[in-house]
Design a protein around this motif. Structure first.
Motif, PDB file in Angstrom:
ATOM      1  N   VAL A 287       0.827  -1.201   0.000  1.00 10.84           N
ATOM      2  CA  VAL A 287       0.000   0.000   0.000  1.00 10.84           C
ATOM      3  C   VAL A 287       0.864   1.255   0.000  1.00 10.84           C
ATOM      4  CG1 VAL A 287      -1.650   1.346   1.375  1.00 10.84           C
ATOM      5  CG2 VAL A 287      -1.968  -1.122   1.093  1.00 10.84           C
TER       6      VAL A 287
ATOM      7  N   HIS B 278      -6.403   0.459  -3.345  1.00 14.08           N
ATOM      8  CA  HIS B 278      -5.879  -0.532  -2.396  1.00 14.08           C
ATOM      9  C   HIS B 278      -6.845  -0.658  -1.225  1.00 14.08           C
ATOM     10  CE1 HIS B 278      -4.806   2.649   0.463  1.00 14.08           C
ATOM     11  NE2 HIS B 278      -4.221   3.293  -0.526  1.00 14.08           N
TER      12      HIS B 278
ATOM     13  N   THR C  36      -2.653  -2.324  -5.743  1.00 14.37           N
ATOM     14  CA  THR C  36      -2.056  -3.509  -5.140  1.00 14.37           C
ATOM     15  C   THR C  36      -2.386  -4.698  -6.044  1.00 14.37           C
ATOM     16  OG1 THR C  36      -4.065  -3.819  -3.816  1.00 14.37           O
ATOM     17  CG2 THR C  36      -2.230  -2.648  -2.764  1.00 14.37           C
TER      18      THR C  36
END
Length: 205
Positions: A120, A164, A181
């Protein structure tokens, strides 16, 4: 001395080939020794828009490329829109190669880009970096609803979206570059496949 990275000439760094061409297997001649490696000269040679080149100098403090970066960017397959696999040590300059190719793809092929990262913190960092680099780059696109109505595309700034955690998967109808991600990238690609829009994805890094 700069550590020499490994580069496999498989085409353009991250650019998805629309017709799944076979991977390149041979490396073309290296650029001449007298090649101008300044960011301005390389930008012109690659067709990277001037606002992105200016942002590289202002935001990243890049004045010139390393020779290995130029060799990756000037591979024949890369310039033809194929894929590139390359590696270098940490802080060796891998990201700059990818960002220049993404900017070139946005300006010339006018498709979308997907950046996939494992953490992240990296997603947030790269999202902020690309937002700065691409802030003055404009593309001509219309939203899906407007396309159905036959409305003409108007130039607008490139939109970078960060995805994310609890954030939704990338909505490629509203953004040009999605920084995700691994899990969110998976969801985003599945959505493109489901919506039969995978052809709109021009680069994956």
């Amino acid at each position: 001395a700069d550590a020499m990275p490994t580069a496999l000439p498989l085409g353009v760094a991250g650019e998805a080939s629309p017709d799944s061409q076979p991977l390149a297997r041979s490396c073309p001649p290296a650029p001449p020794q007298e090649l101008d490696l300044s960011i301005e000269a390389m930008g012109r040679r690659l067709g990277v828009p001037a606002p992105v080149v200016d942002a590289c100098r202002a935001e990243l403090r890049v004045t010139a490329l390393h020779r290995w970066q130029a060799e990756c960017l000037l591979l024949r397959g890369v310039l033809e829109g194929r894929s590139l696999v390359y590696s270098s040590p940490t802080s060796g300059g891998k990201s700059l190669v990818a960002w220049l190719l993404v900017a070139r793809m946005l300006a010339t092929r006018k498709k979308k880009a997907l950046i996939v990262l494992p953490f992240v913190s990296l997603v947030e960092e790269v999202g902020a970096t690309l937002s700065g680099l691409l802030a003055k780059l404009k593309v001509c696109r219309t939203a899906k609803k407007k396309r159905k109505k036959g409305m003409a595309a108007l130039p607008r700034p490139v939109r970078v979206e960060v995805c994310h955690g609890a954030r939704h998967s990338a909505n490629f109808d509203n953004c040009d570059v999605a920084v995700c991600t691994i899990e969110k990238a998976h969801l985003s690609v599945n959505k493109l496949v489901f919506d039969k829009q995978l052809h709109e994805l021009g680069a994956v890094v």
